[in-house]
Design an enzyme around this catalytic site. Structure first.
Site, mmCIF file in Angstrom:
data_model
loop_
_atom_site.group_PDB
_atom_site.id
_atom_site.type_symbol
_atom_site.label_atom_id
_atom_site.label_comp_id
_atom_site.label_asym_id
_atom_site.label_seq_id
_atom_site.Cartn_x
_atom_site.Cartn_y
_atom_site.Cartn_z
ATOM 1 N N SER A 157 0.822 -1.208 0.000
ATOM 2 C CA SER A 157 0.000 0.000 0.000
ATOM 3 C C SER A 157 0.862 1.267 0.000
ATOM 4 C CB SER A 157 -0.916 0.011 1.225
ATOM 5 O OG SER A 157 -1.578 -1.221 1.370
HETATM 6 N N1 SAH Z 1 -0.787 -4.859 4.063
HETATM 7 C C1 SAH Z 1 0.007 -5.225 2.916
HETATM 8 C C2 SAH Z 1 -0.657 -4.925 1.584
HETATM 9 C C3 SAH Z 1 -1.890 -5.720 1.396
HETATM 10 S S1 SAH Z 1 -2.322 -6.102 -0.277
HETATM 11 C C4 SAH Z 1 1.391 -4.608 2.978
HETATM 12 O O1 SAH Z 1 1.701 -3.911 3.956
HETATM 13 O O2 SAH Z 1 2.194 -4.854 2.067
HETATM 14 C C5 SAH Z 1 -3.719 -7.118 0.128
HETATM 15 C C6 SAH Z 1 -3.371 -8.507 0.562
HETATM 16 O O3 SAH Z 1 -4.562 -9.140 0.985
HETATM 17 C C7 SAH Z 1 -2.816 -9.381 -0.571
HETATM 18 O O4 SAH Z 1 -1.542 -9.850 -0.232
HETATM 19 C C8 SAH Z 1 -3.827 -10.525 -0.677
HETATM 20 O O5 SAH Z 1 -3.232 -11.782 -0.960
HETATM 21 C C9 SAH Z 1 -4.451 -10.504 0.694
HETATM 22 N N2 SAH Z 1 -5.775 -11.110 0.805
HETATM 23 C C10 SAH Z 1 -6.842 -10.966 -0.005
HETATM 24 N N3 SAH Z 1 -7.877 -11.711 0.431
HETATM 25 C C11 SAH Z 1 -7.449 -12.336 1.573
HETATM 26 C C12 SAH Z 1 -8.041 -13.248 2.511
HETATM 27 N N4 SAH Z 1 -9.301 -13.706 2.374
HETATM 28 N N5 SAH Z 1 -7.304 -13.676 3.546
HETATM 29 C C13 SAH Z 1 -6.024 -13.254 3.719
HETATM 30 N N6 SAH Z 1 -5.405 -12.404 2.876
HETATM 31 C C14 SAH Z 1 -6.105 -11.949 1.808
#
Ligand code: SAH
Length: 205
Positions: free
Chosen positions: A53
């Site tokens: 992000s």
């Molecule tokens: N917080 C992260 C960025 C998140 S991007 C950072 O600091 O880099 C969003 C993430 O959510 C992705 O890696 C994706 O794989 C995950 N995601 C999406 N759906 C999900 C679920 N049901 N359970 C766990 N992770 C999930």
């Protein structure tokens, strides 16, 4: 530092949050051709088609979460592990879940290399929450859901706060701050955001 200036100018003013962000080197969490842009206030691609992000959004969400030093925090969407590393400086304990095994493994390795010992990375479907560690004082969701997932609401302690992007499309999402009260939930709409979708089940590697 250039990033801290960007954070302040975008409304991240909480001293503890700025301090935590200053202690986490974003360059450790971005690999390959985008690594040289790690200190810009912009989201960047990571593995598995996901994104790390934008730092000012990370700061704004962390600030809205009002994390205290005794809090047990659950993050859904580990991604690179950057957000979890920041939460680790503010909270007592952090559990972070990603549905992609590769992301969870990489994030765990980087976080361990920083010396943090209060962060646990789990590969699972985060929409189901983490019943064995519930309830949580704070829950941060960093992928967009249609609505705040029921199991996560149920795992929020009374007085606890959840920050979650919600929206029905990829383009129109709003950041919601949910506070659990004695007899229900308070919802506060914060601002438009854009996140990758929260998907059910484990990721296909
Ligand atoms: N917080 C992260 C960025 C998140 S991007 C950072 O600091 O880099 C969003 C993430 O959510 C992705 O890696 C994706 O794989 C995950 N995601 C999406 N759906 C999900 C679920 N049901 N359970 C766990 N992770 C999930």
């Amino acid at each position: 530092m250039q990033l801290l200036f960007a954070l302040r100018s975008r409304g991240v003013t909480d001293g503890a949050v700025l301090d935590a962000m200053e202690r986490v080197d974003r360059g450790l969490f971005v690999r390959g051709i985008f690594a040289e842009r790690a200190y810009e206030d912009t989201p960047l691609p990571i593995a598995c088609g996901q994104t790390i992000s934008q730092p000012s959004v990370v700061g704004m969400m962390t600030q809205a979460l009002e994390v205290g030093p005794r809090d047990k925090v659950l993050e859904i969407g580990t991604g690179s592990g950057y957000q979890a590393a920041i939460l680790g400086h503010l909270a007592r304990r952090v559990y972070t879940i990603d549905r992609h095994r590769r992301l969870a493994m990489d994030a765990r390795r980087v976080i361990e290399s920083t010396g943090a010992t209060n962060i646990t990375v789990i590969c699972a479907d985060g929409t189901l929450g983490l019943p064995e560690q519930a309830p949580f004082d704070r829950i941060l969701v960093t992928a967009a859901a249609e609505d705040p997932p029921g199991p996560l609401l149920a795992e929020l302690r009374v007085g606890g706060i959840m920050v979650v992007p919600v929206g029905q499309s990829d383009t129109v999402q709003t950041l919601l701050k949910v506070t659990r009260t004695e007899d229900g939930f308070d919802y506060q709409v914060m601002r438009p955001v854009r996140f990758v979708p929260l998907l059910e089940g484990l990721g296909q590697e």
